[in-house]
Design a protein around this motif. Structure first.
Motif, PDB file in Angstrom:
ATOM      1  N   VAL A 159       1.078  -0.941   0.253  1.00 46.70           N
ATOM      2  CA  VAL A 159      -0.140  -0.555  -0.430  1.00 46.70           C
ATOM      3  C   VAL A 159       0.880   1.067   0.597  1.00 46.70           C
ATOM      4  O   VAL A 159       1.629   1.388   1.192  1.00 46.70           O
ATOM      5  N   THR A 160       0.364   2.436  -0.599  1.00 44.15           N
ATOM      6  CA  THR A 160       1.203   3.447  -0.717  1.00 44.15           C
ATOM      7  C   THR A 160      -0.035   5.155  -0.468  1.00 44.15           C
ATOM      8  O   THR A 160      -0.984   4.414  -0.586  1.00 44.15           O
ATOM      9  N   ARG A 161       0.984   5.421   0.843  1.00 43.32           N
ATOM     10  CA  ARG A 161       0.324   5.988   1.452  1.00 43.32           C
ATOM     11  C   ARG A 161       0.810   7.265   1.105  1.00 43.32           C
ATOM     12  O   ARG A 161       1.763   7.599   1.394  1.00 43.32           O
ATOM     13  N   GLU A 162      -0.956   8.004   1.799  1.00 38.42           N
ATOM     14  CA  GLU A 162      -0.053  10.098   1.469  1.00 38.42           C
ATOM     15  C   GLU A 162      -0.195   9.954   2.856  1.00 38.42           C
ATOM     16  O   GLU A 162      -1.099  10.064   3.906  1.00 38.42           O
ATOM     17  N   VAL A 163       0.780  10.611   3.458  1.00 39.24           N
ATOM     18  CA  VAL A 163       1.009  11.703   3.849  1.00 39.24           C
ATOM     19  C   VAL A 163       1.663  12.671   4.383  1.00 39.24           C
ATOM     20  O   VAL A 163       1.445  13.483   3.096  1.00 39.24           O
ATOM     21  N   ASP A 164       1.931  13.864   5.679  1.00 38.17           N
ATOM     22  CA  ASP A 164       2.317  14.786   4.914  1.00 38.17           C
ATOM     23  C   ASP A 164       3.855  15.349   4.781  1.00 38.17           C
ATOM     24  O   ASP A 164       3.926  16.319   3.690  1.00 38.17           O
ATOM     25  N   GLY A 165       4.451  14.214   4.897  1.00 44.52           N
ATOM     26  CA  GLY A 165       5.633  14.203   4.058  1.00 44.52           C
ATOM     27  C   GLY A 165       6.116  13.907   2.833  1.00 44.52           C
ATOM     28  O   GLY A 165       6.836  14.200   2.205  1.00 44.52           O
ATOM     29  N   GLY A 166       4.404  13.287   1.780  1.00 45.54           N
ATOM     30  CA  GLY A 166       4.798  13.080   1.240  1.00 45.54           C
ATOM     31  C   GLY A 166       4.204  11.666   0.768  1.00 45.54           C
ATOM     32  O   GLY A 166       2.856  11.216   0.674  1.00 45.54           O
ATOM     33  N   LEU A 167       4.767  10.308   0.427  1.00 45.85           N
ATOM     34  CA  LEU A 167       4.224   9.361  -0.180  1.00 45.85           C
ATOM     35  C   LEU A 167       5.143   8.089   0.987  1.00 45.85           C
ATOM     36  O   LEU A 167       6.701   8.509   0.876  1.00 45.85           O
ATOM     37  N   GLN A 168       4.524   7.323   0.868  1.00 52.87           N
ATOM     38  CA  GLN A 168       4.851   5.659   2.142  1.00 52.87           C
ATOM     39  C   GLN A 168       4.233   4.644   1.821  1.00 52.87           C
ATOM     40  O   GLN A 168       2.905   4.550   1.263  1.00 52.87           O
ATOM     41  N   THR A 169       4.938   3.745   1.360  1.00 55.60           N
ATOM     42  CA  THR A 169       4.863   2.824   0.749  1.00 55.60           C
ATOM     43  C   THR A 169       5.000   1.657   2.014  1.00 55.60           C
ATOM     44  O   THR A 169       6.324   0.971   2.384  1.00 55.60           O
ATOM     45  N   ILE A 170       3.925   0.445   2.540  1.00 50.73           N
ATOM     46  CA  ILE A 170       3.941  -0.145   3.067  1.00 50.73           C
ATOM     47  C   ILE A 170       3.459  -1.704   2.947  1.00 50.73           C
ATOM     48  O   ILE A 170       2.954  -1.762   1.804  1.00 50.73           O
TER      49      ILE A 170
END
Length: 252
Positions: A159-170
């Motif tokens: 899953v690619t998540r939208e976070v405050d600093g950009g994108l995070q893939t987990i």
């Protein structure tokens, strides 16, 4: 794999919300209702996973008033297989709180045994953004919130998540709970033949009592009011004049 998708009936996002004159809540009389947009994105993603051969069945769940059956039918017309309607309120103004919803969903998950739960990150009526996280905690499952991309790879979901600093893939092990963000996909329109087919798809009707969940509210809405009226703008003749006015207003 079976995918469970909770969907909520809310005021249509195109409708201008009106507050009751006595401030006791939002006026829902003769107001168009529809599926929560984030939930619609979740339904679309579940259907795409089924079309890609990653899932065998898509089951929709709606918790609220009887009229939510229409919301389920809309999802069935998009391509979901069957629905579960849990009647937990008689008054359309009653909003079932996130913890009660999560408890009911946990009971349904225990019965249905899905491999994945996809739901909207929040509802546009109360903006709680809590049900998915609460459900994951009750189940003891991994969770991936604010998903803008989702891929099922074997026994895991990437899953690619939208976070405050950009994108995070987990990467989370299945079964898991995923909450959908706005950019995950663009939901399809239901075709007329599929709308007709949806009328024949099964929708089981349950009550909150069937799952032993108390839906009595723990929160009390003291007052509802309109946001303050925005002040009119003012035209300026130059950048210097703009800077002077901003300084005078303490904006810079």
């Amino acid at each position: 794999m079976k995918i469970l998708v909770p969907v909520k009936r809310v005021i249509d996002y195109n409708v201008k919300v009106r507050v009751k004159a006595d401030g006791s809540g939002v006026d829902l009389a003769n107001v168009k209702m529809s599926m929560n947009p984030f939930d619609e994105i979740a339904v679309e993603e579940a259907i795409r996973l089924k079309e890609a051969g990653k899932a065998d069945e898509v089951v929709l769940v709606s918790i609220g008033v009887k009229q939510a059956q229409e919301t389920i039918r809309n999802g069935l017309a998009m391509g979901a297989d069957r629905g579960i309607l849990v009647t937990a309120a008689e008054d359309v103004h009653t909003d079932i709180e996130p913890l009660a919803v999560a408890k009911i969903l946990k009971a349904i998950v225990d019965e249905e045994q899905p491999g994945l739960v996809i739901m909207g990150k929040q509802a546009i009526d109360n903006d709680m953004n809590a049900t998915g996280q609460m459900l994951a905690a009750l189940l003891g499952w991994g969770q991936a919130t604010f998903a803008s991309e989702l891929a099922v790879e074997g026994d895991s979901a990437v899953v690619t998540r939208e976070v405050d600093g950009g994108l995070q893939t987990i990467k989370v092990a299945l079964p898991a709970v995923v909450t959908a963000d706005l950019r995950l996909n663009e939901p399809r329109y239901a075709s007329l033949p599929n709308i007709m087919k949806a009328k024949k798809k099964p929708v089981d009707e349950k009550t909150a009592g069937d799952y032993g969940v108390d839906v009595a509210p723990r929160l009390e809405v003291v007052k509802t009011s309109e946001p303050p009226t925005r002040q009119a703008g003012e035209m300026v003749g130059s950048v210097d004049e703009l800077v002077t006015k901003l300084k005078a207003a303490g904006a810079i």
